[in-house]
Design a protein around this motif. Structure first.
Motif: not given
Ligand code: GN1
Ligand code: MG
Length: 369
Positions: A142, A220-222, A224, A255
């Motif tokens: 990540f 961002t991935h949000n 994770t 994340d």
């Protein structure tokens, strides 16, 4: 959710640029939101696999915007991987298969949105971390993901779920659910409700730092969770992160925080035996080392100073969402048993307590890297 219907899936599959004959498909049970199938096709005597997935557009209200994000993000990842001469690129980032009309998705006549990915072979995911090496790999995956997207060309990505990790808004949704108490469930969650009330002050810490521009917005991935990291079956190395529906502008710390939530405890997020729920320092250290290997290159001082706090905050936020959904009658997270969302919230709150006890030591370690 509609049940598995092979002829429906065959119709869907024909809408995508796949060469070969669909031989069979299996529903994939992991994930609380979308409907996912692994489909095997025969191409000239060889089996190849794809993922077909229906986007839950109750949850993701703008599937077209979401797919636009997904296409831009994965294209950028592929470009970056190619630039550094990486091999095995279809295992290092998701690859979308276009629909027959060239779009990145197919919309059925009754308004469902479907998409197709290349199936990533020879990787596996785990629901719970089994070793510090895995925690390290997850952190690294990540950290690299965020790093890859630092220079994604504009415009700003769509917010696929507005205010997703906004703990203040999540708290408000909780108090609304509590006031309505539609199913009279509040009486069965008194302790958890009191616990949340006592933790309200945590809600605004990051939001305030972001409003003051001390902590920047980043891509961002949000989501994770550890099970969104694909690890190579041979050597256990992280190959790729998946579940990109919530990739959008956010806070890098969220994340990292969700990684603390899902990689440091030996338990699953719905563990019933709360004595087993624990933030384990060796896992945190490995996670943090992996994450900061890439993330140290772009995080600022304010972000670095909230590394440990982020674990506490996101675990609280997700617990709050489970509890809210329990009060609302389980309309968001798929449940597999009665009180499942209440159980999930309890597990989160117990983990927050464990983080609270170790927060100073966690931050000290992060500062030492
Ligand atoms: C949902 O369904 P899944 O596992 O991808 C949720 C996350 C939560 C998680 C809790 C879009 O993720 O935010 O952290 O459940 N995703 C969405 O397990 O709400
Ligand atoms: Mg998800």
């Amino acid at each position: 959710m509609s049940g598995y219907d092979p002829s429906r899936l065959l119709t869907i599959s024909r809408q995508f640029h796949i060469y070969g004959e669909l031989s069979h498909a299996e529903p994939c049970k992991v994930g609380h939101i979308n409907e996912t199938y692994t489909a095997t096709y025969e191409q000239g005597g060889t089996n190849v696999r794809y993922i077909h997935q229906r986007i839950n557009h109750e949850v993701f209200k703008d599937p077209v915007g979401l797919m636009d994000n997904l296409q831009r993000v994965t294209t950028h990842q592929h470009r970056k991987n190619a630039e550094r001469g990486a091999r095995d690129t279809t295992r290092r980032a998701l690859t979308l298969i276009p629909a027959r009309d060239g779009k990145s998705y197919y919309k059925t006549p009754d308004g469902e949105y479907w998409r197709t990915f290349v199936f990533i072979e020879n990787v596996r995911t785990f629901e719970a971390v089994e070793s510090a090496e895995q925690a390290y790999e997850a952190g690294k995956a990540f950290g690299e993901f965020q790093h890859q997207l630092v220079d994604l060309p504009g415009p700003r990505l769509h917010d696929t779920i507005p205010h997703f990790h906004n703990t203040r808004k999540r708290f408000e949704a909780f108090t609304t659910a509590l006031a309505e108490d539609r199913l009279n469930r509040a009486a069965t969650a008194r302790k958890e409700i009191a616990w949340v009330m006592a933790h309200e002050k945590l809600c605004d810490v990051i939001l305030k730092a972001m409003a003051a521009k001390k902590i920047p917005e980043r891509i961002t991935h949000n989501d994770t969770k550890f099970n969104n990291v694909m690890l190579d079956t041979e050597n256990g190395r992280a190959m790729c992160v998946v579940d990109l529906d919530t990739v959008m502008p956010g806070c890098a710390l969220y994340d990292f925080g969700d990684q603390v939530r899902t990689t440091t405890s030996p338990t699953l997020e719905d563990e019933l035996d709360l004595t087993k729920v624990e933030m384990r320092m060796p896992m945190f250290k490995a996670l943090c080392r992996g994450y900061l290997e890439s993330a140290a290159q772009f995080l600022n001082k304010a972000e670095r100073a909230h590394i440990a706090f982020s674990g506490k905050l996101i675990t609280l936020t997700i617990g709050l969402r489970f509890l809210t959904d329990y009060l609302n009658g389980d309309t968001y997270f798929r449940i597999h048993r009665p009180h499942h969302n209440l159980d999930r919230s309890r597990t989160q709150f117990r983990l927050v307590e464990s983080i609270e006890r170790q927060e100073a030591a966690m931050q000290k370690f992060a500062d030492s890297l």
